[in-house]
Design a protein around this motif. Structure first.
Motif, PDB file in Angstrom:
ATOM      1  N   GLN A  78       0.822  -1.205   0.000  1.00  9.32           N
ATOM      2  CA  GLN A  78       0.000   0.000   0.000  1.00  9.32           C
ATOM      3  C   GLN A  78       0.858   1.257   0.000  1.00  9.32           C
ATOM      4  OE1 GLN A  78      -3.201  -0.022   2.886  1.00  9.32           O
ATOM      5  NE2 GLN A  78      -3.362  -2.248   2.756  1.00  9.32           N
ATOM      6  N   GLY A  79       0.318   2.297  -0.604  1.00  9.30           N
ATOM      7  CA  GLY A  79       1.007   3.577  -0.638  1.00  9.30           C
ATOM      8  C   GLY A  79       1.022   4.153  -2.037  1.00  9.30           C
ATOM      9  N   CYS A  88       6.822  11.610  -8.655  1.00 14.40           N
ATOM     10  CA  CYS A  88       5.824  11.306  -7.612  1.00 14.40           C
ATOM     11  C   CYS A  88       4.708  12.352  -7.569  1.00 14.40           C
ATOM     12  CB  CYS A  88       6.474  11.143  -6.232  1.00 14.40           C
ATOM     13  SG  CYS A  88       7.337   9.579  -6.014  1.00 14.40           S
ATOM     14  N   ALA A  89       4.568  13.110  -8.612  1.00 10.40           N
ATOM     15  CA  ALA A  89       3.518  14.135  -8.686  1.00 10.40           C
ATOM     16  C   ALA A  89       2.205  13.494  -9.149  1.00 10.40           C
ATOM     17  CB  ALA A  89       3.929  15.231  -9.663  1.00 10.40           C
ATOM     18  N   ALA A  90       1.091  14.092  -8.753  1.00  7.46           N
ATOM     19  CA  ALA A  90      -0.224  13.577  -9.127  1.00  7.46           C
ATOM     20  C   ALA A  90      -0.390  13.488 -10.639  1.00  7.46           C
ATOM     21  CB  ALA A  90      -1.318  14.452  -8.530  1.00  7.46           C
ATOM     22  N   GLU A  97      -1.610   4.695  -6.790  1.00 11.43           N
ATOM     23  CA  GLU A  97      -1.841   4.686  -5.345  1.00 11.43           C
ATOM     24  C   GLU A  97      -2.576   3.410  -4.993  1.00 11.43           C
ATOM     25  OE1 GLU A  97      -3.754   7.385  -1.767  1.00 11.43           O
ATOM     26  OE2 GLU A  97      -3.352   8.292  -3.713  1.00 11.43           O
ATOM     27  N   ILE A  98      -1.954   2.616  -4.143  1.00  8.64           N
ATOM     28  CA  ILE A  98      -2.520   1.323  -3.761  1.00  8.64           C
ATOM     29  C   ILE A  98      -3.110   1.441  -2.363  1.00  8.64           C
ATOM     30  CG2 ILE A  98      -2.030  -1.112  -3.328  1.00  8.64           C
ATOM     31  CD1 ILE A  98       0.259  -0.909  -5.337  1.00  8.64           C
ATOM     32  N   GLY A  99      -4.386   1.161  -2.267  1.00  4.51           N
ATOM     33  CA  GLY A  99      -5.075   1.109  -0.979  1.00  4.51           C
ATOM     34  C   GLY A  99      -5.359  -0.335  -0.609  1.00  4.51           C
ATOM     35  N   ALA A 100      -6.079  -0.541   0.463  1.00  3.37           N
ATOM     36  CA  ALA A 100      -6.399  -1.891   0.920  1.00  3.37           C
ATOM     37  C   ALA A 100      -7.328  -2.620  -0.047  1.00  3.37           C
ATOM     38  CB  ALA A 100      -7.028  -1.848   2.302  1.00  3.37           C
ATOM     39  N   ARG A 101      -8.237  -1.890  -0.717  1.00  2.00           N
ATOM     40  CA  ARG A 101      -9.238  -2.514  -1.590  1.00  2.00           C
ATOM     41  C   ARG A 101      -9.346  -1.847  -2.961  1.00  2.00           C
ATOM     42  NH1 ARG A 101     -10.773  -7.067  -1.240  1.00  2.00           N
ATOM     43  NH2 ARG A 101     -12.789  -6.579  -2.109  1.00  2.00           N
ATOM     44  N   ASP A 102      -8.392  -0.970  -3.310  1.00  3.95           N
ATOM     45  CA  ASP A 102      -8.440  -0.338  -4.631  1.00  3.95           C
ATOM     46  C   ASP A 102      -7.049   0.103  -5.065  1.00  3.95           C
ATOM     47  OD1 ASP A 102      -8.162   1.760  -2.815  1.00  3.95           O
ATOM     48  OD2 ASP A 102      -9.326   3.137  -4.021  1.00  3.95           O
ATOM     49  N   GLN A 168       9.164   3.332  -7.519  1.00  2.00           N
ATOM     50  CA  GLN A 168       9.697   3.623  -6.209  1.00  2.00           C
ATOM     51  C   GLN A 168       8.560   4.083  -5.302  1.00  2.00           C
ATOM     52  OE1 GLN A 168      12.170   7.127  -6.332  1.00  2.00           O
ATOM     53  NE2 GLN A 168      10.752   8.216  -7.656  1.00  2.00           N
ATOM     54  N   ARG A 169       8.738   3.875  -4.009  1.00  2.00           N
ATOM     55  CA  ARG A 169       7.752   4.360  -3.047  1.00  2.00           C
ATOM     56  C   ARG A 169       7.925   5.867  -2.917  1.00  2.00           C
ATOM     57  NH1 ARG A 169       4.701   1.829   0.645  1.00  2.00           N
ATOM     58  NH2 ARG A 169       5.891  -0.108   0.551  1.00  2.00           N
ATOM     59  N   CYS A 170       6.839   6.598  -3.040  1.00  6.88           N
ATOM     60  CA  CYS A 170       6.880   8.052  -2.925  1.00  6.88           C
ATOM     61  C   CYS A 170       6.822   8.474  -1.466  1.00  6.88           C
ATOM     62  CB  CYS A 170       5.722   8.691  -3.699  1.00  6.88           C
ATOM     63  SG  CYS A 170       5.812   8.377  -5.477  1.00  6.88           S
ATOM     64  N   PRO A 171       7.427   9.597  -1.127  1.00  7.02           N
ATOM     65  CA  PRO A 171       7.366  10.088   0.257  1.00  7.02           C
ATOM     66  C   PRO A 171       5.912  10.360   0.667  1.00  7.02           C
ATOM     67  CG  PRO A 171       8.854  11.437  -1.070  1.00  7.02           C
ATOM     68  CD  PRO A 171       8.197  10.481  -1.987  1.00  7.02           C
ATOM     69  N   ALA A 172       5.642  10.127   1.917  1.00  4.10           N
ATOM     70  CA  ALA A 172       4.264  10.321   2.416  1.00  4.10           C
ATOM     71  C   ALA A 172       3.921  11.783   2.551  1.00  4.10           C
ATOM     72  CB  ALA A 172       4.105   9.636   3.755  1.00  4.10           C
TER      73      ALA A 172
END
Length: 172
Positions: A78-79, A88-90, A97-102, A168-172
């Protein structure tokens, strides 16, 4: 005394009846939805799904021929992710963007319909996709590498293409 002995034995046995394992009882930390048949979610001999996610005390690494069904995408996946050279810009077209169910892509969204942990750590995620006025079904292969700092996303039918667009994982 003879009459009370059978009653005493019966009363002593009643508490023990609750100690026998129930084959249908949920495994500690199991993530399957209520009413789901256990045989449909795990193969014989597998540990709990919490174990497969690395959260249980008795995790045994799944072999390549075992598949575990999950009800949500595990936290390490997730993230927000973008191409390793992306901003990492929109507005980045490889950002997701990975969520728990989408999973949200640049111009589409996928609602999870099924998640399977396959092999050592690959996720097979089936999605109901929608975007730009269209809908379709899609299954993705997700693989974490480099201590969970890189995400490979691809077609499960063509896993050789996984490394084409590493994220890569983007900063939070």
């Amino acid at each position: 005394m003879i009459r009370t002995l059978p009653i005493a034995l019966l009363l002593a046995a009643v508490p023990l009846a609750g100690c026998s394992p129930d084959a249908q009882a949920p495994v500690d930390g199991e993530t399957t939805p209520a009413g789901t048949d256990d045989a449909a979610t795990r193969t014989v001999g597998e540990g709990s799904m919490a174990d497969a996610q690395g959260e249980g005390p008795t995790r045994a690494a799944p072999s390549a021929d075992r598949t575990v069904r999950l009800t949500s995408i595990p936290a390490p996946f997730q993230g927000v992710w973008d191409h390793v050279e992306g901003p990492c810009a929109a507005a980045s077209d490889l950002r997701l963007e990975i969520g728990a169910r989408d999973i949200e892509f640049y111009e589409s969204v996928g609602e999870v319909t099924e998640i399977r942990l396959s092999g050592d750590a690959d996720l097979l995620v089936s999605l109901d996709m929608s975007g730009e006025g269209q809908t379709w079904d899609e299954t993705l292969l997700l693989r974490l590498t480099d201590n969970d700092t890189r995400l490979l996303v691809g077609d499960p039918e063509n896993p050789a293409d996984l490394s084409e667009y590493p994220r890569q994982r983007c900063p939070a």
